[in-house]
Design a protein around this motif. Structure first.
Motif, PDB file in Angstrom:
ATOM      1  N   SER A  44       0.829  -1.198   0.000  1.00  0.00           N
ATOM      2  CA  SER A  44       0.000   0.000   0.000  1.00  0.00           C
ATOM      3  C   SER A  44       0.868   1.253   0.000  1.00  0.00           C
ATOM      4  N   ARG A  67      -3.782   2.554   3.547  1.00  0.00           N
ATOM      5  CA  ARG A  67      -4.686   3.079   2.517  1.00  0.00           C
ATOM      6  C   ARG A  67      -5.356   1.900   1.815  1.00  0.00           C
ATOM      7  N   SER A  68      -6.615   2.060   1.469  1.00  0.00           N
ATOM      8  CA  SER A  68      -7.367   0.987   0.812  1.00  0.00           C
ATOM      9  C   SER A  68      -7.185   1.036  -0.704  1.00  0.00           C
ATOM     10  N   ASP A  69      -5.939   0.977  -1.144  1.00  0.00           N
ATOM     11  CA  ASP A  69      -5.601   1.076  -2.563  1.00  0.00           C
ATOM     12  C   ASP A  69      -5.216  -0.285  -3.160  1.00  0.00           C
ATOM     13  N   THR A 116     -10.929  -2.665  -1.150  1.00  0.00           N
ATOM     14  CA  THR A 116     -10.660  -1.492  -1.977  1.00  0.00           C
ATOM     15  C   THR A 116     -11.708  -0.410  -1.747  1.00  0.00           C
ATOM     16  N   ALA A 117     -11.241   0.808  -1.513  1.00  0.00           N
ATOM     17  CA  ALA A 117     -12.036   2.020  -1.308  1.00  0.00           C
ATOM     18  C   ALA A 117     -12.780   2.048   0.028  1.00  0.00           C
ATOM     19  N   TYR A 118     -12.515   1.111   0.917  1.00  0.00           N
ATOM     20  CA  TYR A 118     -13.114   1.152   2.251  1.00  0.00           C
ATOM     21  C   TYR A 118     -12.390   2.210   3.086  1.00  0.00           C
ATOM     22  N   ALA A 119     -13.144   2.919   3.908  1.00  0.00           N
ATOM     23  CA  ALA A 119     -12.560   3.877   4.852  1.00  0.00           C
ATOM     24  C   ALA A 119     -13.234   3.665   6.200  1.00  0.00           C
ATOM     25  N   ASP A 146      -7.678   4.332   5.358  1.00  0.00           N
ATOM     26  CA  ASP A 146      -7.848   5.625   4.694  1.00  0.00           C
ATOM     27  C   ASP A 146      -8.105   5.371   3.204  1.00  0.00           C
ATOM     28  N   ALA A 147      -9.089   6.042   2.643  1.00  0.00           N
ATOM     29  CA  ALA A 147      -9.394   5.874   1.219  1.00  0.00           C
ATOM     30  C   ALA A 147      -9.095   7.133   0.421  1.00  0.00           C
ATOM     31  N   THR A 148      -8.291   8.040   0.950  1.00  0.00           N
ATOM     32  CA  THR A 148      -7.972   9.288   0.273  1.00  0.00           C
ATOM     33  C   THR A 148      -7.367   9.015  -1.107  1.00  0.00           C
ATOM     34  N   VAL A 150      -8.451   7.201  -3.487  1.00  0.00           N
ATOM     35  CA  VAL A 150      -8.752   5.896  -4.086  1.00  0.00           C
ATOM     36  C   VAL A 150     -10.008   6.017  -4.924  1.00  0.00           C
TER      37      VAL A 150
END
Length: 183
Positions: A44, A67-69, A116-119, A146-148, A150
């Motif tokens: 990540s 990060r959820s990337d 993916t894309a979870y915050a 953190d999904a900033t 994404v």
């Protein structure tokens, strides 16, 4: 001759440091860059791991920010004598991602990959089994995801929706039987 004496001195210092490392009573935990022995692991863009704390009940706790990337964040864990755990498991599993544990090169790696894309928050517990009849150790991982930045791509083609099922009813029709008379 002098070189030989240096080698013995270095060897003695190394042996002494090994003896001292055996005195450690807690597992050695550190954040690490995963060695990627499988060839498909993506790290990540954001992966921060706090120092491990040990509670009164001997449960280890660590905070992780990731990060959820679609990348992972890894923690390297070793037994107090500097080797990998004999076995391990996850209980309970994370709710918003996946945990993956494996041994490689004398370390046990605890990887977490958020959805993916979870915050938001997530947590899981890694059960670490030292072997030799020793008590299981627990590492609770508290995660902030953190999904900033994404972005999840929308599919180019939407899937067709199935037609609603229609019900048909059959009408019963009465049939008449007629008989012919002979004349």
């Amino acid at each position: 001759m002098r070189l030989r004496g240096s080698v013995i001195t270095l060897g003695s210092a190394f042996a002494f440091s090994l003896l001292l490392s055996g005195c450690a009573q807690q597992a050695i935990v550190q954040r690490s860059v995963t060695p990627n022995p499988f060839g498909y692991q993506k790290v990540s863009a954001v992966c921060h791991v706090s120092p491990v704390t040990t509670a009164a009940d001997s449960t280890m706790n660590v905070d992780m920010t990731v990060r959820s990337d679609d990348g992972l964040c890894a923690i390297s864990v070793q037994k107090s004598f500097g080797s990998s755990y004999s076995s391990f498991g996850v209980n309970p599993a994370p709710s918003h991602g996946k945990a993956f544990l494996y041994n490689y090169d004398g370390h046990t790696y605890v990887n977490y990959t958020p959805a993916t894309a979870y915050a938001g928050a997530d947590t899981f517990t890694a059960e670490l089994i030292p072997g030799g009849g020793k008590k299981r150790e627990h590492l609770v991982v508290h995660i902030t995801v953190d999904a900033t930045g994404v972005v999840v791509a929308k599919p180019a083609v939407t899937a067709p929706t199935p037609k609603a099922a229609t019900t048909t009813t059959k009408k019963k029709t009465a049939t008449r039987q007629t008989t012919r008379r002979k004349h």
